[in-house]
Design a protein around this motif. Structure first.
Motif, PDB file in Angstrom:
ATOM      1  N   GLY A  53      37.548  40.882  36.571  1.00  0.00           N
ATOM      2  CA  GLY A  53      37.503  42.253  37.057  1.00  0.00           C
ATOM      3  C   GLY A  53      36.933  43.204  36.020  1.00  0.00           C
ATOM      4  O   GLY A  53      36.127  44.089  36.342  1.00  0.00           O
ATOM      5  N   ALA A  54      37.368  43.031  34.783  1.00  0.00           N
ATOM      6  CA  ALA A  54      36.872  43.927  33.727  1.00  0.00           C
ATOM      7  C   ALA A  54      35.355  43.823  33.610  1.00  0.00           C
ATOM      8  O   ALA A  54      34.658  44.835  33.476  1.00  0.00           O
ATOM      9  CB  ALA A  54      37.533  43.569  32.397  1.00  0.00           C
ATOM     10  N   ASP A  80      36.788  50.499  42.478  1.00  0.00           N
ATOM     11  CA  ASP A  80      37.323  49.295  41.844  1.00  0.00           C
ATOM     12  C   ASP A  80      38.271  48.633  42.842  1.00  0.00           C
ATOM     13  O   ASP A  80      39.402  49.081  43.039  1.00  0.00           O
ATOM     14  CB  ASP A  80      38.052  49.681  40.552  1.00  0.00           C
ATOM     15  CG  ASP A  80      38.702  48.482  39.870  1.00  0.00           C
ATOM     16  OD1 ASP A  80      38.847  47.428  40.528  1.00  0.00           O
ATOM     17  OD2 ASP A  80      39.083  48.601  38.700  1.00  0.00           O
ATOM     18  N   GLN A 134      41.751  44.573  42.762  1.00  0.00           N
ATOM     19  CA  GLN A 134      43.065  44.174  43.280  1.00  0.00           C
ATOM     20  C   GLN A 134      43.156  44.326  44.800  1.00  0.00           C
ATOM     21  O   GLN A 134      43.788  43.522  45.473  1.00  0.00           O
ATOM     22  CB  GLN A 134      44.148  45.020  42.596  1.00  0.00           C
ATOM     23  CG  GLN A 134      45.524  44.458  42.783  1.00  0.00           C
ATOM     24  CD  GLN A 134      46.552  44.994  41.775  1.00  0.00           C
ATOM     25  OE1 GLN A 134      47.679  45.237  42.149  1.00  0.00           O
ATOM     26  NE2 GLN A 134      46.184  45.155  40.525  1.00  0.00           N
ATOM     27  N   LYS A 168      39.745  38.928  40.995  1.00  0.00           N
ATOM     28  CA  LYS A 168      41.052  38.394  41.400  1.00  0.00           C
ATOM     29  C   LYS A 168      40.997  37.402  42.574  1.00  0.00           C
ATOM     30  O   LYS A 168      40.748  36.227  42.367  1.00  0.00           O
ATOM     31  CB  LYS A 168      42.009  39.547  41.694  1.00  0.00           C
ATOM     32  CG  LYS A 168      42.491  40.252  40.409  1.00  0.00           C
ATOM     33  CD  LYS A 168      43.644  41.164  40.702  1.00  0.00           C
ATOM     34  CE  LYS A 168      44.173  41.897  39.473  1.00  0.00           C
ATOM     35  NZ  LYS A 168      45.054  41.100  38.628  1.00  0.00           N
TER      36      LYS A 168
HETATM   37  C1  LIG Z   1      42.131  47.464  39.742  1.00  0.00           C
HETATM   38  C2  LIG Z   1      41.863  46.497  38.633  1.00  0.00           C
HETATM   39  N1  LIG Z   1      40.695  46.548  37.982  1.00  0.00           N
HETATM   40  C3  LIG Z   1      40.399  45.696  36.994  1.00  0.00           C
HETATM   41  C4  LIG Z   1      41.292  44.738  36.572  1.00  0.00           C
HETATM   42  C5  LIG Z   1      40.944  43.818  35.473  1.00  0.00           C
HETATM   43  O1  LIG Z   1      40.689  42.546  35.976  1.00  0.00           O
HETATM   44  P1  LIG Z   1      40.632  41.293  34.994  1.00  0.00           P
HETATM   45  O2  LIG Z   1      42.006  41.093  34.454  1.00  0.00           O
HETATM   46  O3  LIG Z   1      40.164  40.170  35.872  1.00  0.00           O
HETATM   47  O4  LIG Z   1      39.647  41.614  33.926  1.00  0.00           O
HETATM   48  C6  LIG Z   1      42.535  44.656  37.227  1.00  0.00           C
HETATM   49  C7  LIG Z   1      43.525  43.668  36.790  1.00  0.00           C
HETATM   50  O5  LIG Z   1      44.704  43.792  37.027  1.00  0.00           O
HETATM   51  C8  LIG Z   1      42.826  45.552  38.274  1.00  0.00           C
HETATM   52  O6  LIG Z   1      43.987  45.510  38.928  1.00  0.00           O
END
Ligand SMILES: Cc1ncc(COP(=O)(O)O)c(C=O)c1O
Length: 384
Positions: free
Chosen positions: A91-92, A210, A213, A239
């Motif tokens: 996600g990041a 974003d 989730q 995710k």
């Molecule tokens: C809304 C949202 N964005 C980004 C992330 C980051 O995702 P990742 O842990 O796969 O990098 C998360 C993780 O909980 C999230 O809930």
């Protein structure tokens, strides 16, 4: 490294909504590995997609065309109404791609210091740019200097945007979670996204959602924004997309989709054959098994059950949610409920100190959804 603290137990296997620890104890999973295993554990479609692909090709680099990457990209665009995809591993990273698109867009508009408007209580990840974008000091503290090019507003506050826009001509995009997950399952007003879309159009800002989730069926539609009918410029997810196989995606539409050029951005593993096969199986199964509808049905059972059982309790502030994304906010910190639930064989999570977060898998049966209520409600009732 000691990044996750003490672990409650060791999990060794999973099947559907059940997990089993190293002592053979079974747990009903109402967390899905934090919104990841939406199809539950050991789903046959995911197992066979990964096994089958593994016999052909695990990885070949993005120098070459990957049939399942192509299929997955087309499928995601078809479902979402977006036009292009960049595949990442998390996600990041998907959000990093979005932030980079915003900067390219800002520079194209002649802005020297393109700035992304982000929200309080937001969570966007743990890389330097995404922790800067996150509205939580715990995530940022110790990692200063933070990254330039971000400014903050209040989630669910359309009025406040006007002043922010007047004071900051460098803003070129908004990055927002349609439901704040880590921030405590905070749901904006029903017309928030429509109003954000209108405001972004007026200001010529990109609307970047974003959905790391909220995406992949969890709230009853593939993406949350599809409840409101808005067309975002950029949407990110990860995710649940691979049901446990790491994959992230940044989808873009219109002008935003044409800004990246060869050499601008990339990822060694992003969208590799194995990841795309897993994700393709997930996306197909969501549709074939009508899991969007199941997400809504399971959410309704749990929310109705909890509303009934917890009615009138002073220490229960609010029960809110959409589909398989539910938050029960108490009036006081309640981290210990996590351990109490584990003792009773239920996996939940507590976020933002006082919000019990439930992210059950969409394959949960009605009986299992009732079981979640039957285990959790007494724990909340007795919570001192
Ligand atoms: C809304 C949202 N964005 C980004 C992330 C980051 O995702 P990742 O842990 O796969 O990098 C998360 C993780 O909980 C999230 O809930």
């Amino acid at each position: 490294m000691n990044t996750y603290g003490e672990k409650a137990m060791t999990l060794v296997s999973g099947d559907g909504a059940w997990l089993v620890d190293s002592n053979g104890k079974k747990y009903l999973d109402a967390l899905s590995g934090i919104a990841v295993c939406g199809l539950g554990h050991s789903h046959p479609a995911v197992i066979s997609a990964i096994s089958e692909q593994a016999t052909h090709l695990l990885h070949c680099s993005n120098f070459f065309s990957i049939p399942n990457q192509q299929k997955l990209g087309e499928k995601l665009c078809h479902i979402s109404g977006m036009s292009n995809v960049f595949f990442a591993n998390s996600g990041a990273e998907a959000n990093e791609a979005a932030i980079k698109i915003a900067r390219l867009y800002g520079h194209k508009k002649g802005i020297k210091l393109p700035t992304v408007l982000v929200m309080d209580n937001a969570f966007h990840g743990r890389t330097l740019a995404t922790l800067t974008a996150s509205g939580n000091r715990k995530v940022q503290a110790g990692f200063e200097p933070l990254v330039r090019g971000f400014t903050r507003g209040h989630f669910n506050d359309i009025e406040g945007l006007k002043t922010i826009a007047e004071n900051n001509p460098d803003i070129c995009a908004i990055l927002v979670e349609p439901v704040q997950g880590e921030g405590g399952v905070r749901i904006a007003d029903a017309d928030y996204l429509t109003k954000l879309r209108d405001f972004c159009d007026e200001q010529e800002w990109l609307l970047m959602l974003d959905e790391v989730q909220t995406g992949n069926g969890r709230t009853g539609k593939f993406f949350y924004y599809q409840h409101s009918g808005v067309q975002p410029d950029v949407v990110t997810t990860a995710k649940g997309l691979g049901n446990g196989f790491p994959i992230g995606a940044c989808l873009a539409y219109g002008e935003a989709s044409g800004l990246m050029q060869p050499g601008n951005h990339g990822s060694t593993f992003g969208g590799n054959p194995l990841a795309c096969s897993a994700a393709l199986a997930v996306v197909n199964t969501l549709e074939e098994d009508k899991l969007y509808q199941r997400a809504t049905a399971i959410g309704d059972i749990i929310m109705q059950g909890l509303n009934k059982e917890l009615a009138g309790l002073e220490h229960v502030k609010e029960i809110r949610g959409q589909g398989c994304m539910i938050g029960i906010e108490l009036t006081k910190p309640c981290k210990s409920l996590y351990t109490q639930a584990l003792e009773k064989g239920l996996i939940i999570n507590v976020t933002a100190d006082s919000v019990i977060r439930l992210l059950p898998p969409m394959i949960m049966t009605d009986d299992q959804a009732h079981q979640v209520v039957n285990i959790l409600a007494p724990l909340i009732k007795d919570f001192q």
